[in-house]
Design a protein around this motif. Structure first.
Motif, mmCIF file in Angstrom:
data_model
loop_
_atom_site.group_PDB
_atom_site.id
_atom_site.type_symbol
_atom_site.label_atom_id
_atom_site.label_comp_id
_atom_site.label_asym_id
_atom_site.label_seq_id
_atom_site.Cartn_x
_atom_site.Cartn_y
_atom_site.Cartn_z
ATOM 1 N N SER A 176 0.853 -1.261 0.054
ATOM 2 C CA SER A 176 -0.073 0.063 -0.208
ATOM 3 C C SER A 176 0.942 1.229 0.020
ATOM 4 O O SER A 176 1.690 1.379 0.845
ATOM 5 C CB SER A 176 -0.781 -0.059 1.303
ATOM 6 O OG SER A 176 -1.629 1.239 1.144
ATOM 7 N N HIS A 178 -3.713 10.182 2.953
ATOM 8 C CA HIS A 178 -4.227 10.121 1.617
ATOM 9 C C HIS A 178 -2.950 10.432 0.512
ATOM 10 O O HIS A 178 -1.869 10.794 0.713
ATOM 11 C CB HIS A 178 -4.957 11.692 1.416
ATOM 12 C CG HIS A 178 -6.089 11.719 2.275
ATOM 13 N ND1 HIS A 178 -7.338 10.770 2.131
ATOM 14 C CD2 HIS A 178 -6.354 12.295 3.232
ATOM 15 C CE1 HIS A 178 -8.215 11.360 3.108
ATOM 16 N NE2 HIS A 178 -7.517 12.022 4.214
ATOM 17 N N ASP A 179 -3.313 9.488 -0.525
ATOM 18 C CA ASP A 179 -2.047 9.688 -1.680
ATOM 19 C C ASP A 179 -2.625 9.476 -2.986
ATOM 20 O O ASP A 179 -2.650 8.393 -3.319
ATOM 21 C CB ASP A 179 -0.910 8.482 -1.407
ATOM 22 C CG ASP A 179 0.289 8.722 -2.202
ATOM 23 O OD1 ASP A 179 0.601 9.781 -2.619
ATOM 24 O OD2 ASP A 179 0.759 7.489 -2.329
ATOM 25 N N ILE A 180 -2.979 10.550 -3.527
ATOM 26 C CA ILE A 180 -3.647 10.525 -4.804
ATOM 27 C C ILE A 180 -2.336 11.024 -5.810
ATOM 28 O O ILE A 180 -1.720 12.121 -5.809
ATOM 29 C CB ILE A 180 -4.845 11.373 -4.655
ATOM 30 C CG1 ILE A 180 -5.974 10.884 -4.035
ATOM 31 C CG2 ILE A 180 -5.210 11.639 -6.323
ATOM 32 C CD1 ILE A 180 -6.472 9.512 -4.560
ATOM 33 N N VAL A 240 -5.807 8.850 -12.538
ATOM 34 C CA VAL A 240 -5.996 9.282 -11.428
ATOM 35 C C VAL A 240 -5.911 8.071 -10.555
ATOM 36 O O VAL A 240 -6.418 7.072 -10.464
ATOM 37 C CB VAL A 240 -7.222 9.834 -10.899
ATOM 38 C CG1 VAL A 240 -7.258 10.579 -9.200
ATOM 39 C CG2 VAL A 240 -7.646 11.192 -11.747
ATOM 40 N N ASN A 295 -5.239 6.160 -6.676
ATOM 41 C CA ASN A 295 -5.160 6.029 -5.109
ATOM 42 C C ASN A 295 -4.136 4.952 -4.752
ATOM 43 O O ASN A 295 -4.485 3.647 -5.030
ATOM 44 C CB ASN A 295 -6.429 5.672 -4.808
ATOM 45 C CG ASN A 295 -6.558 5.584 -3.122
ATOM 46 O OD1 ASN A 295 -5.498 5.734 -2.451
ATOM 47 N ND2 ASN A 295 -7.406 4.890 -2.646
ATOM 48 N N THR A 296 -2.848 5.413 -4.234
ATOM 49 C CA THR A 296 -1.979 4.214 -3.874
ATOM 50 C C THR A 296 -1.909 3.468 -2.579
ATOM 51 O O THR A 296 -1.562 2.508 -2.467
ATOM 52 C CB THR A 296 -0.448 4.899 -3.948
ATOM 53 O OG1 THR A 296 -0.361 5.695 -2.697
ATOM 54 C CG2 THR A 296 -0.152 5.670 -5.316
ATOM 55 N N LEU A 297 -3.152 4.119 -1.771
ATOM 56 C CA LEU A 297 -3.382 3.534 -0.498
ATOM 57 C C LEU A 297 -4.736 2.298 -0.710
ATOM 58 O O LEU A 297 -5.275 2.127 -1.524
ATOM 59 C CB LEU A 297 -3.918 4.480 0.403
ATOM 60 C CG LEU A 297 -2.401 5.604 0.676
ATOM 61 C CD1 LEU A 297 -2.986 6.456 1.655
ATOM 62 C CD2 LEU A 297 -1.248 4.902 1.071
ATOM 63 N N ILE A 332 -10.474 3.451 0.367
ATOM 64 C CA ILE A 332 -10.990 3.903 -0.666
ATOM 65 C C ILE A 332 -11.282 5.237 -0.382
ATOM 66 O O ILE A 332 -11.494 5.830 0.853
ATOM 67 C CB ILE A 332 -12.769 3.203 -0.672
ATOM 68 C CG1 ILE A 332 -12.809 1.923 -1.021
ATOM 69 C CG2 ILE A 332 -13.673 4.168 -1.793
ATOM 70 C CD1 ILE A 332 -14.035 1.301 -0.996
ATOM 71 N N GLU A 333 -11.002 6.219 -1.577
ATOM 72 C CA GLU A 333 -10.956 7.468 -1.149
ATOM 73 C C GLU A 333 -12.164 8.158 -1.869
ATOM 74 O O GLU A 333 -12.863 7.664 -2.948
ATOM 75 C CB GLU A 333 -9.827 8.387 -2.253
ATOM 76 C CG GLU A 333 -8.585 7.919 -1.583
ATOM 77 C CD GLU A 333 -7.928 8.829 -0.432
ATOM 78 O OE1 GLU A 333 -8.932 9.592 0.098
ATOM 79 O OE2 GLU A 333 -7.005 8.721 0.244
ATOM 80 N N LYS A 334 -13.024 9.154 -1.313
ATOM 81 C CA LYS A 334 -14.130 9.648 -1.811
ATOM 82 C C LYS A 334 -14.106 11.270 -1.839
ATOM 83 O O LYS A 334 -13.349 11.696 -1.306
ATOM 84 C CB LYS A 334 -15.329 9.206 -0.556
ATOM 85 C CG LYS A 334 -15.520 7.830 -0.706
ATOM 86 C CD LYS A 334 -16.919 7.515 0.340
ATOM 87 C CE LYS A 334 -17.205 6.133 0.423
ATOM 88 N NZ LYS A 334 -18.151 5.716 1.185
ATOM 89 N N TYR A 356 -13.615 13.629 -4.241
ATOM 90 C CA TYR A 356 -12.509 14.022 -4.872
ATOM 91 C C TYR A 356 -13.195 15.007 -6.081
ATOM 92 O O TYR A 356 -14.080 14.434 -6.480
ATOM 93 C CB TYR A 356 -11.467 13.544 -5.215
ATOM 94 C CG TYR A 356 -10.372 13.354 -4.161
ATOM 95 C CD1 TYR A 356 -9.097 14.004 -4.126
ATOM 96 C CD2 TYR A 356 -10.497 12.207 -3.230
ATOM 97 C CE1 TYR A 356 -8.344 13.775 -3.121
ATOM 98 C CE2 TYR A 356 -9.436 12.092 -2.292
ATOM 99 C CZ TYR A 356 -8.392 12.745 -2.095
ATOM 100 O OH TYR A 356 -7.432 12.543 -1.302
#
Length: 290
Positions: A109, A241-243, A266, A268-270, A273-275, A277
């Protein structure tokens, strides 16, 4: 072979390997000394003789007493002035350090991965483990580790194998994945292990880099037809966060009343889940939100 790279791997207990000093001549061979790097010992010390057409076992032990990375040359001096050298390496594991083997068939991750890198194996031709593999030598790409903290002079270790005579690997220590700067180490195919595994593959060997200044860094690997495994060292930095934006196709010019396409990937390296954006792009003084 003189100059051979020998890796004892990642260890948590002492590991021994037995070598044999062979004398293929018709007269006794006098060995003056065997010198070893820190972290290694031998069962023989001082001078000894090997009879004509005979051999002398030499047991080398990699000590697991102190966590860290040990590497350096074992030098055998014989006939007073002649030398034979083997490069030894071992990594004594510290549970507080970053360690990744790819055996779960995944990237860690926080890793930013270029298009020509993948996690794979080749069990049909000698390999039993999974590893990171680069499939392109003419247009090499990067993969960057998660962000990690290093103390000044701390080492980072990794195993490398070649896929052929045009294999190479460059290593970077950087705070900026978009502009990594100059490579701190470049490994050519001739420096990688030449010992075969199966029909088409080669054995891995351990290499290290030294971080000159304390700080938080990404370790970058730019490779061509190279295999990488067993990443070890430094302390992971916790980030929320890492976008990352990659594979950008952004035309510098366009013609009025004609379609022009722009694209970007785009990432997301982690693992979380990213929301929520939003993505905006700019043309001249105008801003457009997607």
């Amino acid at each position: 072979d003189n100059g051979l790279n020998v890796s004892f791997g990642k260890i948590s207990e002492d590991k021994t390997v037995t070598y044999r000093v062979r004398n293929r001549g018709a007269a006794p061979l006098h060995v003056n000394s065997i010198t070893l790097p820190a972290g290694f010992t031998a069962n023989v010390s001082g001078e000894f003789d090997v009879p004509a057409h005979g051999e002398q076992p030499v047991v080398i032990t990699a000590s697991a007493a102190t966590p860290g990375i040990n590497s350096g040359a074992m030098t055998i001096t014989y006939s007073d002035t002649e030398t034979f050298m083997v490069n030894l390496a071992s990594v004594v594991l510290d549970t507080n350090k970053f360690y990744w083997t790819f055996d779960n068939q995944k990237w860690p991750s926080g890793t930013l991965v270029g298009d020509s890198w993948s996690v794979t194996s080749d069990t049909n031709h000698g390999y039993s483990d999974y590893y990171a593999s680069n499939s392109n030598s003419t247009n090499p790409t990067f993969f960057f580790t998660p962000l990690m903290h290093a103390e000044a002079g701390e080492q980072f270790a990794f195993d490398v194998a070649k896929k052929g005579t045009n294999s190479f690997l460059k290593i970077y220590v950087t705070t900026d994945r978009n502009n990594p700067g100059a490579a701190v180490k470049e490994i050519t195919a001739s420096q990688m292990n030449n010992e075969a595994v199966g029909s088409y593959n080669y054995k891995f060997s351990t290499f290290t880099i030294t971080i000159p200044e304390a700080g938080d860094y990404y370790i970058g690997f730019e490779g061509g037809y190279a295999l990488v495994n067993d990443l070890y060292g430094l302390v992971p930095v916790t980030i929320e966060h890492d976008i990352a934006l990659t594979n950008a196709v952004l035309p510098a010019t366009a013609t009025v009343n004609n379609a022009s396409e722009a694209s970007v990937k785009v990432l997301n390296t982690l693992s979380a889940i990213e929301k929520d954006y939003t993505l905006a792009y700019h043309i001249g003084t105008q801003t457009f939100t997607v």
